[in-house]
Enzyme design. Structure first.
Site, PDB file in Angstrom:
ATOM      1  N   THR A  63      -1.079   7.549  -0.275  1.00 46.20           N
ATOM      2  CA  THR A  63      -2.413   7.480  -0.906  1.00 46.20           C
ATOM      3  C   THR A  63      -3.228   6.254  -0.481  1.00 46.20           C
ATOM      4  OG1 THR A  63      -1.604   6.166  -2.744  1.00 46.20           O
ATOM      5  CG2 THR A  63      -1.448   8.562  -2.989  1.00 46.20           C
TER       6      THR A  63
ATOM      7  N   ARG B 218       0.851  -1.187   0.000  1.00 47.51           N
ATOM      8  CA  ARG B 218       0.000   0.000   0.000  1.00 47.51           C
ATOM      9  C   ARG B 218       0.884   1.234   0.000  1.00 47.51           C
ATOM     10  NH1 ARG B 218      -4.788   1.199   4.253  1.00 47.51           N
ATOM     11  NH2 ARG B 218      -3.103   2.046   5.467  1.00 47.51           N
TER      12      ARG B 218
ATOM     13  N   ASP C  95       4.899  -3.974  10.447  1.00 47.83           N
ATOM     14  CA  ASP C  95       6.008  -3.376  11.201  1.00 47.83           C
ATOM     15  C   ASP C  95       6.139  -4.014  12.582  1.00 47.83           C
ATOM     16  OD1 ASP C  95       6.637  -1.742   9.117  1.00 47.83           O
ATOM     17  OD2 ASP C  95       5.897   0.120  10.024  1.00 47.83           O
TER      18      ASP C  95
HETATM   19  C1  PRP Z   1      -1.157  -3.737   4.985  1.00 45.86           C
HETATM   20  C2  PRP Z   1      -1.940  -4.998   5.286  1.00 45.86           C
HETATM   21  C3  PRP Z   1      -2.782  -5.161   4.046  1.00 45.86           C
HETATM   22  C4  PRP Z   1      -3.088  -3.735   3.683  1.00 45.86           C
HETATM   23  C5  PRP Z   1      -4.465  -3.400   4.152  1.00 45.86           C
HETATM   24  O1  PRP Z   1      -0.084  -4.025   4.188  1.00 45.86           O
HETATM   25  O2  PRP Z   1      -1.130  -6.095   5.555  1.00 45.86           O
HETATM   26  O3  PRP Z   1      -2.105  -5.810   2.995  1.00 45.86           O
HETATM   27  O4  PRP Z   1      -2.127  -2.906   4.349  1.00 45.86           O
HETATM   28  O5  PRP Z   1      -4.853  -2.163   3.706  1.00 45.86           O
HETATM   29  P1  PRP Z   1      -5.978  -1.938   2.585  1.00 45.86           P
HETATM   30  O6  PRP Z   1      -7.116  -2.826   2.956  1.00 45.86           O
HETATM   31  O7  PRP Z   1      -6.301  -0.478   2.728  1.00 45.86           O
HETATM   32  O8  PRP Z   1      -5.381  -2.247   1.268  1.00 45.86           O
HETATM   33  P2  PRP Z   1       0.989  -2.947   3.689  1.00 45.86           P
HETATM   34  O9  PRP Z   1       0.751  -2.588   2.270  1.00 45.86           O
HETATM   35  O10 PRP Z   1       1.083  -1.808   4.674  1.00 45.86           O
HETATM   36  O11 PRP Z   1       2.342  -3.740   3.672  1.00 45.86           O
HETATM   37  P3  PRP Z   1       3.038  -4.726   4.711  1.00 45.86           P
HETATM   38  O12 PRP Z   1       2.396  -6.051   4.461  1.00 45.86           O
HETATM   39  O13 PRP Z   1       4.462  -4.685   4.309  1.00 45.86           O
HETATM   40  O14 PRP Z   1       2.820  -4.213   6.105  1.00 45.86           O
HETATM   41  N1  URA Z   2      -2.404  -1.920   7.398  1.00 45.25           N
HETATM   42  C1  URA Z   2      -2.105  -2.104   8.700  1.00 45.25           C
HETATM   43  O1  URA Z   2      -1.143  -2.823   9.024  1.00 45.25           O
HETATM   44  N2  URA Z   2      -2.869  -1.517   9.613  1.00 45.25           N
HETATM   45  C2  URA Z   2      -3.923  -0.733   9.311  1.00 45.25           C
HETATM   46  O2  URA Z   2      -4.596  -0.201  10.224  1.00 45.25           O
HETATM   47  C3  URA Z   2      -4.224  -0.533   7.959  1.00 45.25           C
HETATM   48  C4  URA Z   2      -3.461  -1.139   7.014  1.00 45.25           C
END
Ligand code: PRP
Ligand code: URA
Length: 211
Positions: A109, A105, A206
Protein backbone atom coordinates in the site's frame (compact mmCIF):
# COMPACT_ATOMS: atom_id res chain seq x y z
CA UNK A 1 16.29 31.54 2.29
CA UNK A 2 14.13 29.30 0.09
CA UNK A 3 12.56 26.26 1.76
CA UNK A 4 13.59 23.94 -1.10
CA UNK A 5 17.23 23.65 -2.17
CA UNK A 6 18.29 21.37 -5.02
CA UNK A 7 22.04 20.70 -5.33
CA UNK A 8 23.51 22.42 -8.41
CA UNK A 9 23.58 19.81 -11.19
CA UNK A 10 27.31 20.04 -11.85
CA UNK A 11 29.11 17.62 -14.21
CA UNK A 12 30.44 15.89 -11.10
CA UNK A 13 27.00 15.40 -9.55
CA UNK A 14 25.58 14.19 -12.86
CA UNK A 15 28.33 11.56 -13.12
CA UNK A 16 27.79 10.42 -9.51
CA UNK A 17 24.03 10.06 -10.04
CA UNK A 18 24.64 8.17 -13.30
CA UNK A 19 26.68 5.59 -11.39
CA UNK A 20 24.24 5.06 -8.53
CA UNK A 21 21.18 4.91 -10.82
CA UNK A 22 22.77 2.29 -13.12
CA UNK A 23 21.28 -1.16 -12.47
CA UNK A 24 24.67 -2.72 -13.39
CA UNK A 25 26.59 -0.84 -10.68
CA UNK A 26 28.22 -3.15 -8.14
CA UNK A 27 27.33 -2.73 -4.49
CA UNK A 28 30.73 -1.43 -3.35
CA UNK A 29 30.55 1.25 -6.05
CA UNK A 30 26.97 2.10 -5.05
CA UNK A 31 28.13 2.59 -1.45
CA UNK A 32 31.12 4.72 -2.41
CA UNK A 33 29.33 7.02 -4.87
CA UNK A 34 26.07 7.39 -2.95
CA UNK A 35 28.14 8.39 0.09
CA UNK A 36 29.89 11.04 -2.01
CA UNK A 37 26.53 12.58 -2.92
CA UNK A 38 25.39 12.32 0.70
CA UNK A 39 28.50 14.23 1.79
CA UNK A 40 27.66 17.03 -0.66
CA UNK A 41 24.13 17.17 0.71
CA UNK A 42 25.28 17.34 4.33
CA UNK A 43 27.78 20.09 3.52
CA UNK A 44 24.98 22.06 1.82
CA UNK A 45 22.65 21.54 4.78
CA UNK A 46 25.22 23.08 7.12
CA UNK A 47 24.88 26.33 5.13
CA UNK A 48 21.33 26.58 6.46
CA UNK A 49 22.26 26.58 10.15
CA UNK A 50 22.52 29.86 12.07
CA UNK A 51 25.90 31.53 12.48
CA UNK A 52 27.16 34.60 14.30
CA UNK A 53 30.07 36.90 13.67
CA UNK A 54 33.43 35.86 15.10
CA UNK A 55 36.61 37.95 15.01
CA UNK A 56 39.90 36.04 15.22
CA UNK A 57 43.59 36.90 14.80
CA UNK A 58 45.59 35.14 12.07
CA UNK A 59 49.28 34.08 12.49
CA UNK A 60 50.21 37.35 10.74
CA UNK A 61 48.80 39.24 13.71
CA UNK A 62 45.90 40.58 11.65
CA UNK A 63 42.25 40.55 12.70
CA UNK A 64 39.88 38.53 10.53
CA UNK A 65 36.11 38.85 10.73
CA UNK A 66 34.49 35.50 10.13
CA UNK A 67 31.69 33.48 11.67
CA UNK A 68 30.91 30.47 13.82
CA UNK A 69 27.95 28.15 14.16
CA UNK A 70 25.58 28.80 17.04
CA UNK A 71 23.13 26.42 18.65
CA UNK A 72 23.02 22.70 19.24
CA UNK A 73 22.52 20.01 16.62
CA UNK A 74 21.04 16.56 16.36
CA UNK A 75 20.76 14.15 13.41
CA UNK A 76 17.76 11.85 13.05
CA UNK A 77 17.89 9.14 10.38
CA UNK A 78 14.62 7.53 9.34
CA UNK A 79 15.60 3.89 9.80
CA UNK A 80 16.54 1.95 7.80
CA UNK A 81 17.71 3.73 4.64
CA UNK A 82 18.34 7.03 6.45
CA UNK A 83 21.12 5.35 8.43
CA UNK A 84 23.19 5.37 5.23
CA UNK A 85 23.54 9.13 5.83
CA UNK A 86 24.77 8.91 9.41
CA UNK A 87 28.44 8.38 8.56
CA UNK A 88 28.70 11.60 6.54
CA UNK A 89 27.02 13.58 9.31
CA UNK A 90 29.42 12.18 11.92
CA UNK A 91 32.39 13.02 9.68
CA UNK A 92 31.50 16.72 9.60
CA UNK A 93 29.84 17.12 13.02
CA UNK A 94 31.95 15.17 15.49
CA UNK A 95 30.12 13.69 18.49
CA UNK A 96 26.76 14.84 17.15
CA UNK A 97 23.73 13.52 19.02
CA UNK A 98 21.80 10.93 17.00
CA UNK A 99 18.10 10.12 17.39
CA UNK A 100 16.37 7.31 15.51
CA UNK A 101 12.91 7.02 14.01
CA UNK A 102 12.03 3.61 12.55
CA UNK A 103 9.38 3.90 9.85
CA UNK A 104 8.66 1.23 7.26
CA UNK A 105 6.54 1.64 4.14
CA UNK A 106 4.06 -1.18 3.52
CA UNK A 107 5.27 -2.81 0.29
CA UNK A 108 1.72 -3.23 -1.05
CA UNK A 109 0.00 0.00 0.00
CA UNK A 110 3.06 2.30 0.38
CA UNK A 111 1.54 3.48 3.69
CA UNK A 112 4.16 4.31 6.35
CA UNK A 113 4.14 2.63 9.73
CA UNK A 114 5.89 4.12 12.76
CA UNK A 115 7.56 1.30 14.68
CA UNK A 116 10.04 2.90 17.08
CA UNK A 117 11.67 6.16 17.99
CA UNK A 118 14.33 7.30 20.45
CA UNK A 119 15.40 10.93 20.56
CA UNK A 120 17.73 13.03 22.75
CA UNK A 121 15.81 14.36 25.76
CA UNK A 122 16.58 17.98 24.88
CA UNK A 123 15.74 17.62 21.18
CA UNK A 124 13.30 20.54 21.32
CA UNK A 125 16.29 22.84 21.91
CA UNK A 126 18.29 21.47 18.97
CA UNK A 127 18.43 21.98 15.23
CA UNK A 128 17.51 18.66 13.63
CA UNK A 129 19.00 17.19 10.46
CA UNK A 130 16.35 14.68 9.38
CA UNK A 131 17.87 12.05 7.08
CA UNK A 132 16.27 9.80 4.46
CA UNK A 133 17.64 9.23 0.96
CA UNK A 134 14.27 8.83 -0.82
CA UNK A 135 11.22 11.13 -0.83
CA UNK A 136 8.52 9.29 -2.80
CA UNK A 137 4.89 9.86 -1.67
CA UNK A 138 6.12 11.83 1.35
CA UNK A 139 4.22 9.60 3.78
CA UNK A 140 7.28 8.41 5.72
CA UNK A 141 8.88 11.80 6.20
CA UNK A 142 5.57 13.41 7.24
CA UNK A 143 5.23 10.75 9.93
CA UNK A 144 8.76 11.51 11.10
CA UNK A 145 7.95 15.23 11.24
CA UNK A 146 4.88 14.39 13.33
CA UNK A 147 7.15 12.59 15.84
CA UNK A 148 9.60 15.50 15.96
CA UNK A 149 6.82 18.06 16.44
CA UNK A 150 5.25 15.89 19.14
CA UNK A 151 8.63 16.08 20.91
CA UNK A 152 8.63 19.87 20.77
CA UNK A 153 10.81 20.56 17.73
CA UNK A 154 9.46 23.54 15.75
CA UNK A 155 9.36 23.18 11.95
CA UNK A 156 11.82 26.06 11.55
CA UNK A 157 14.51 24.01 13.34
CA UNK A 158 14.24 20.97 11.05
CA UNK A 159 16.20 20.43 7.82
CA UNK A 160 15.16 17.38 5.79
CA UNK A 161 18.02 16.01 3.67
CA UNK A 162 17.48 13.49 0.86
CA UNK A 163 19.10 12.27 -2.38
CA UNK A 164 16.16 11.94 -4.76
CA UNK A 165 12.68 13.45 -4.50
CA UNK A 166 9.46 12.94 -6.45
CA UNK A 167 7.28 16.02 -7.13
CA UNK A 168 4.30 14.36 -5.39
CA UNK A 169 6.37 13.90 -2.22
CA UNK A 170 7.61 17.48 -2.25
CA UNK A 171 4.06 18.84 -2.59
CA UNK A 172 2.70 16.61 0.19
CA UNK A 173 5.61 17.48 2.43
CA UNK A 174 5.42 21.23 1.86
CA UNK A 175 1.68 21.23 2.55
CA UNK A 176 2.20 19.23 5.75
CA UNK A 177 5.24 21.07 7.09
CA UNK A 178 5.68 24.39 5.26
CA UNK A 179 8.28 25.63 7.75
CA UNK A 180 10.75 22.77 7.19
CA UNK A 181 13.64 23.20 4.78
CA UNK A 182 14.37 20.47 2.23
CA UNK A 183 17.81 19.86 0.77
CA UNK A 184 17.64 17.40 -2.12
CA UNK A 185 20.08 16.08 -4.72
CA UNK A 186 17.64 15.78 -7.61
CA UNK A 187 13.90 15.99 -8.37
CA UNK A 188 12.80 13.11 -10.60
CA UNK A 189 9.71 13.43 -12.82
CA UNK A 190 7.21 11.04 -11.20
CA UNK A 191 6.18 7.96 -9.21
CA UNK A 192 5.08 4.67 -10.75
CA UNK A 193 1.94 2.72 -9.77
CA UNK A 194 3.86 1.09 -6.88
CA UNK A 195 4.93 4.51 -5.57
CA UNK A 196 8.55 4.04 -6.66
CA UNK A 197 10.43 7.07 -7.96
CA UNK A 198 10.89 7.07 -11.76
CA UNK A 199 13.59 6.86 -13.11
CA UNK A 200 14.86 6.74 -9.49
CA UNK A 201 17.20 3.95 -8.53
CA UNK A 202 14.94 1.29 -7.02
CA UNK A 203 14.95 0.48 -3.32
CA UNK A 204 17.77 2.50 -1.77
CA UNK A 205 17.79 0.53 1.50
CA UNK A 206 18.09 -2.81 -0.30
CA UNK A 207 20.93 -1.53 -2.50
CA UNK A 208 22.82 0.09 0.36
CA UNK A 209 22.47 -2.72 2.89
CA UNK A 210 22.63 -5.56 0.34
CA UNK A 211 19.33 -7.22 1.16
C1 PRP B 1 11.92 4.08 1.85
C2 PRP B 1 12.71 5.36 1.97
C3 PRP B 1 11.74 6.27 2.67
C4 PRP B 1 10.43 5.85 2.09
C5 PRP B 1 10.03 6.82 1.02
O1 PRP B 1 11.97 3.37 3.02
O2 PRP B 1 13.92 5.20 2.65
O3 PRP B 1 11.74 6.12 4.07
O4 PRP B 1 10.61 4.54 1.52
O5 PRP B 1 8.76 6.56 0.57
P1 PRP B 1 7.51 7.51 0.87
O6 PRP B 1 7.97 8.91 0.61
O7 PRP B 1 6.49 7.04 -0.12
O8 PRP B 1 7.08 7.28 2.26
P2 PRP B 1 11.27 1.95 3.25
O9 PRP B 1 10.03 2.10 4.05
O10 PRP B 1 11.15 1.21 1.95
O11 PRP B 1 12.26 1.19 4.20
P3 PRP B 1 13.84 1.00 4.19
O12 PRP B 1 14.38 2.25 4.83
O13 PRP B 1 14.04 -0.20 5.03
O14 PRP B 1 14.31 0.81 2.78
N1 URA C 1 11.80 4.01 -1.42
C1 URA C 1 12.86 3.73 -2.20
O1 URA C 1 13.89 3.24 -1.70
N2 URA C 1 12.79 4.00 -3.49
C2 URA C 1 11.70 4.54 -4.08
O2 URA C 1 11.69 4.76 -5.31
C3 URA C 1 10.59 4.82 -3.27
C4 URA C 1 10.66 4.55 -1.94
Amino acid sequence: MEKLTVLPYTPQLEALFTIIRNKDTKRNEFLFYSERIIRLLIEEALNHLPTQEKIITTPTGTKFTGSEFVGKLCAVPIVRAGESMEKAVREVCRAIRIGKILIQRDEETAQPKLIYHKLPQDISKRHVLLLDPMLATGGSVCKAIEVLKHNGVPEEKIIFINLISAPEGITTFQNYAPGVKIITGFIDPKLNEKAYIIPGLGDFGDLYFGT
